[in-house]
Motif scaffolding. Sequence first.
Motif, PDB file in Angstrom:
ATOM      1  N   GLU A   4      -5.011  -0.546  -8.718  1.00 14.43           N
ATOM      2  CA  GLU A   4      -6.074  -1.343  -9.327  1.00 14.43           C
ATOM      3  C   GLU A   4      -5.600  -2.764  -9.608  1.00 14.43           C
ATOM      4  N   GLU A  43      -9.627  -9.488  -5.705  1.00 17.94           N
ATOM      5  CA  GLU A  43     -10.976  -9.999  -5.991  1.00 17.94           C
ATOM      6  C   GLU A  43     -10.928 -11.463  -6.401  1.00 17.94           C
ATOM      7  N   GLN A  80     -12.463   0.842  -0.541  1.00 15.00           N
ATOM      8  CA  GLN A  80     -12.556  -0.201  -1.561  1.00 15.00           C
ATOM      9  C   GLN A  80     -12.083  -1.541  -0.994  1.00 15.00           C
ATOM     10  N   LEU A  81     -11.052  -1.488  -0.160  1.00 12.94           N
ATOM     11  CA  LEU A  81     -10.583  -2.711   0.496  1.00 12.94           C
ATOM     12  C   LEU A  81     -11.628  -3.225   1.478  1.00 12.94           C
ATOM     13  N   LEU A 100      -6.078  -4.674  -6.385  1.00  9.46           N
ATOM     14  CA  LEU A 100      -7.472  -4.887  -6.031  1.00  9.46           C
ATOM     15  C   LEU A 100      -8.132  -5.890  -6.977  1.00  9.46           C
ATOM     16  N   ASP A 121       0.817  -1.220   0.000  1.00 11.39           N
ATOM     17  CA  ASP A 121       0.000   0.000   0.000  1.00 11.39           C
ATOM     18  C   ASP A 121       0.851   1.270   0.000  1.00 11.39           C
TER      19      ASP A 121
END
Length: 490
Positions: A256, A263, A307-308, A259, A240
């Motif tokens: 992105e 997913e 978002q996390l 992330l 991060d």
Amino acid sequence: MFNRRNFLKNIGIGGAVLSTPSVMANELSTSTEFVTIKGTVSANGKGISQVSVTDGYTVVRTDNSGKYQIKAHSQAEFVYISVPSGYEFPNEKGVARFYQKIDTSKSNVQANFTLKPLSVDDTKHQFVVWADPQIISKKDAEELQKSGEDLAELVKTAPKDTLFHGIGCGDLVWDHFELLDDYISAFGKAQIPFFSVIGNHDMDLDARTDDFSSKTFKNTFGPTYYSFNRGKVHYVVLDDVFFMGTAKKYVGYLTENQLHWLEQDLASVPKGSTVVVSLHIPTNTGHARRNKLKEEELGGTVANRRQLYKMLEPFQAHIMSGHTHVNEKWEEGNIIEHVHGTVCGAWWTGPICTDGSPSGYGVYQVDGGNVSWYYKGTGKPATFQLKVYPKGASKEFPDSIVANVWNWDKKWKVEWWEDGIAKGAMEQKVSLDPLAVELFAGPDLPKKHKFVDPTLTDHLFFVQPSAQAKTIVVKATDRFGNEYTEQINL
């Protein structure tokens, strides 16, 4: 704390930066051709099914015979597996080796992974989190060896067949990559596998963009984001720290690519499972609130944390972070974040962090999907969980007894007794730890690193005893029912 530290970092103070030579743009693959990678994940000559395999962009799973095939992204550097539960973590001198480098000169690559089954059940296990060893000199490295010895003693004295692994939660060194061997040597004393997280002081600061800033880290530890499994827990490591090029600044941010990968990684994890996510910069802290700031400081938290959180909604999530050099917990819904005090304390200037927590690390005990924890001060027993200061120790509240309960969260109880009579709960206040003020406050302290300041914390508790009181006992009870007491005589 962040302002002074970032200012010093951005103008280049804090030691000469030793890094690998500048990387050039052509070191990233620009090929539009995919590299096809095939292989088998096996143990004892038999394939293991449903193992996640990734190039960092796409996640595939092995078939019933343990075979997989993946078309690697043109920018992929590794192919690696999410080690499944029930197997040893491959490692070399403690450094987890769950990956293979991709040979991009070939159009077809064979990459097999051979695992060894564990000899004991891993449903119960323990892990430790080392935040910010942050060594800048050989003298610091020598001090870090003591932390390694402390960890080795913890592992040695655990019940027989206890499984341990470690997570180095970033800032493994302080921009001096020649000290990485000392970091590895320190945790290597415990003879347990260690997984490492990249921190803002583990980046190649002469890189021109974030894409190149993790070159040395990758050469030493492999991918900067990945996952593994032990027992019923799924572990994820993320990067991060987003490096902002030649300005030598960074922000807390999840790309992105990560992330999108996450997913896919979480798609095979049963809903309701316990997921432990480790990263360096905290996703959130109370720093702005405590210091009455209108907005969070750059690089202090993860900008796109929501978002996390959304991705972690189906799970029982624990987030492990460091970076701030203080102990802090926050909890919301199914997520609890453990912001850790540091192995180096306040940058190796004394025995405590800037919030008064002892230099040390987090210890986590896992039983199925349940996780319990405590913070272990280096060289201190597990029962050392609070410090009580007499009247006069706090300059802000000179008439009060002060208790620092560094691993506190809102499910703890902090109570006090005066001369054997129960007085109830102590009053929580945001303030400065008295010893931290003594060691770090003022322009000339500490002598080693004058940028270090005491920092406001939530885990201080106050009472004013009566004039005739002779003995004060403070009892702190954690969320698991463990009781810790300390007595002072007036």
